[in-house]
Structure formats: structure tokens, C-alpha cells
Scaffold this active site. Sequence first.
Site, PDB file in Angstrom:
ATOM      1  N   LYS A   1      24.951  34.827  10.761  1.00 35.53           N
ATOM      2  CA  LYS A   1      25.798  33.704  11.171  1.00 35.53           C
ATOM      3  C   LYS A   1      26.982  34.249  11.951  1.00 35.53           C
ATOM      4  O   LYS A   1      27.814  34.985  11.421  1.00 35.53           O
ATOM      5  CB  LYS A   1      26.280  32.920   9.946  1.00 35.53           C
ATOM      6  CG  LYS A   1      27.128  31.702  10.303  1.00 35.53           C
ATOM      7  CD  LYS A   1      27.532  30.937   9.051  1.00 35.53           C
ATOM      8  CE  LYS A   1      28.378  29.730   9.369  1.00 35.53           C
ATOM      9  NZ  LYS A   1      28.781  28.988   8.145  1.00 35.53           N
TER      10      LYS A   1
ATOM     11  N   LYS B   1      22.066  31.699  13.124  1.00 34.91           N
ATOM     12  CA  LYS B   1      22.928  30.602  13.556  1.00 34.91           C
ATOM     13  C   LYS B   1      24.081  31.156  14.395  1.00 34.91           C
ATOM     14  O   LYS B   1      24.702  32.134  13.984  1.00 34.91           O
ATOM     15  CB  LYS B   1      23.474  29.886  12.308  1.00 34.91           C
ATOM     16  CG  LYS B   1      24.431  28.739  12.588  1.00 34.91           C
ATOM     17  CD  LYS B   1      24.961  28.148  11.293  1.00 34.91           C
ATOM     18  CE  LYS B   1      25.897  26.977  11.551  1.00 34.91           C
ATOM     19  NZ  LYS B   1      26.451  26.396  10.316  1.00 34.91           N
TER      20      LYS B   1
END
Length: 330
Positions: free
Chosen positions: A199, A252
Site C-alpha cells: 500500500k 493499492k
Amino acid sequence: MKDNKFSQKLRPRRMRITPAIRSMIRETELSVKDFIYPIFVVAGKNVMQEIPSMPDCYRISVDNAVKLAKEIWQLGILGVEVFGLPEYKDEIGSSAWDMDSPVQKAIAAIKQAVPEMAVIGDVCLCQYTTHGHCGKLCGHYVDNDATLELLQKVAVSQAKAGADIVAPSDMMDGRVAAIRDALDDNGYINTSIMSYAVKYASGYYGPFRDAADSTPSFGDRRAYQMDPANALEAIKEVDLDLQEGADMIIVKPALAYLDIVRRVREHMNLPLITYNVSGEYAMVKAAAKNGWIDEKRIVLETLLSMKRAGSDSIITYHAIDAAKWLKEIE
């Protein structure tokens, strides 16, 4: 046969000449079964508030979340990820593990109404804390190990509510192992962990922070989310989370990080999920509203690129529209 100076035996265009031929040899297929739809739940009844920066996405009450789950299940979408806006916030985000909070209520209600649906709980503290950071503070520093104990409480509460999968998105070191221990110790050995292993500290999250009211009150999250410049570090993060017991891995954001998706896909054989985040969604919606792009074509091409890069599933706010468009194509 008449000589032709342009004659070629190898003509790739032959395989593109008709829709049937193109379909027969297509390497990557996009399916409604690939989608996970994120929802934002709030307290109250019959609440449906459109999110200004995310057209066609809403903050909804639990009763409307159940209605939505039934509708998207009929479309063929197999999973939802539940985010929430609590009724109260404090320094440690204690509403995140309150069984009377909207997330826990929504998880339980959706599982009762659509038991076959995969329900995923987002395990983080940012939308539950007064300061908007993803963990317990020590001054202006997020205390990693003190936060792990809180994340354990969140994960167990969501499993207790009925979540099939918990998805830690906080980026604290060691949180997968801590959550796995807590789930197992409380009898939730079959609850899966979908880890946000990769992330990045991205500018693409802006609309989500509007939706979840999770903007930090000071600083940013670069001290614990990944530097967008780093690719090798992504593999290190994946390996650590796999060693700690992650069942699935998330990358992500998605669109600006398809090279990372491909690297992770080639590195491991566990399920790989990409998160087509709010900023990516908002840009497409804004351009479509201005008539600058063909929304349907752009959305399906974008989601297909994520599958082609190696995604098994895609968390996307486009899921409902994309599901309907794919049915039209069929």
C-alpha cells in the site's frame, strides 16, 4: 497467383478480422466474478448520502447496505468490503471494535441476508480516531506495537460479526501475524486475511478520505505507507506478510502501479487483489461527465488492464456499472 511486392505470410491482423475470431483467441477475460464492491456504512435508517467527490457512490445505513448487497449479488458480484463512519471517535479508535458500530452491524446483517456473499471487513483505525491516523499515537508518531493490539480487537470483532475475510490496511509491521494469532485464539481459524501488503502513500486516495472522513489532522501517512518510488520493497512486504500467514495480497493503488502488480504476480502464487482506488474512479467519472471520454469503454479497458497485469480480483467502485456492461456484452 499474381506477384505482390507487399505479400506477407505472417499477418497478425488475420486474427483481428472479426469479433468471433478476436473472442476465440482472447488472452484475458474480465468477469463480474472478478469484482469486489466497497461500501461505506453509517448509523441511522434509510440513509443514502451521495459522496461529492465520488459520483454514484453513497454513504448508506445498514438497512440500505442489505438492500444493496442483495442487488449486487443478483448482478453476480460475489463480495463486498465494508468501510464505516462511526458515531464517535477517540484517540485510539475504540469504535472500530464496538459491536454496535455500523461496520459490525452491516457485516452481520449482510451475512444474514445474503449468506453466500463474501463479506470483507476493513481493519484500520484512521476513520475511527480523532487524529485520523492509522494507529495509536505517541506524540506525533504512530506507535507500531501498541497499534497491533488494537488491530487485533478490530479483526476479532469483525470475525465475530460474521466477516469471511478481514483486510488490514494500516501498514503496521507485524500486523498480519498479530491478527492471525488473535483470530485463531478466539476460534476464528477459518477467517481469511486479505493483507494490504503493498500500500503506497498515494495522492490517489483523496476522495476516499472525503468518503470515510479519515483525513489526518496533522502530517501525512508517509511514515508507514510505502514510498511510490520503490518497487523492490513491494516484494519484501509481500514476503513478510506471507510468512506471517496472509491468505491473499492486495496492491493499492492499481492503475499507476500495474508494474508492481505484475512483479507481485510473478513472485507468488497466492490470490492477488488490486484496489482500483477512489482517485482513479473520480478522474474517470469527471472526464465522462465532461464528455471527454467514453466511460463504459474506459472503465472496462482499465479493469481489463488490471486482470492482464495479474489480478485475480479487483476492488472497484465501478463494479456495479461494469457488471451491467459485461452482461450487455454477453
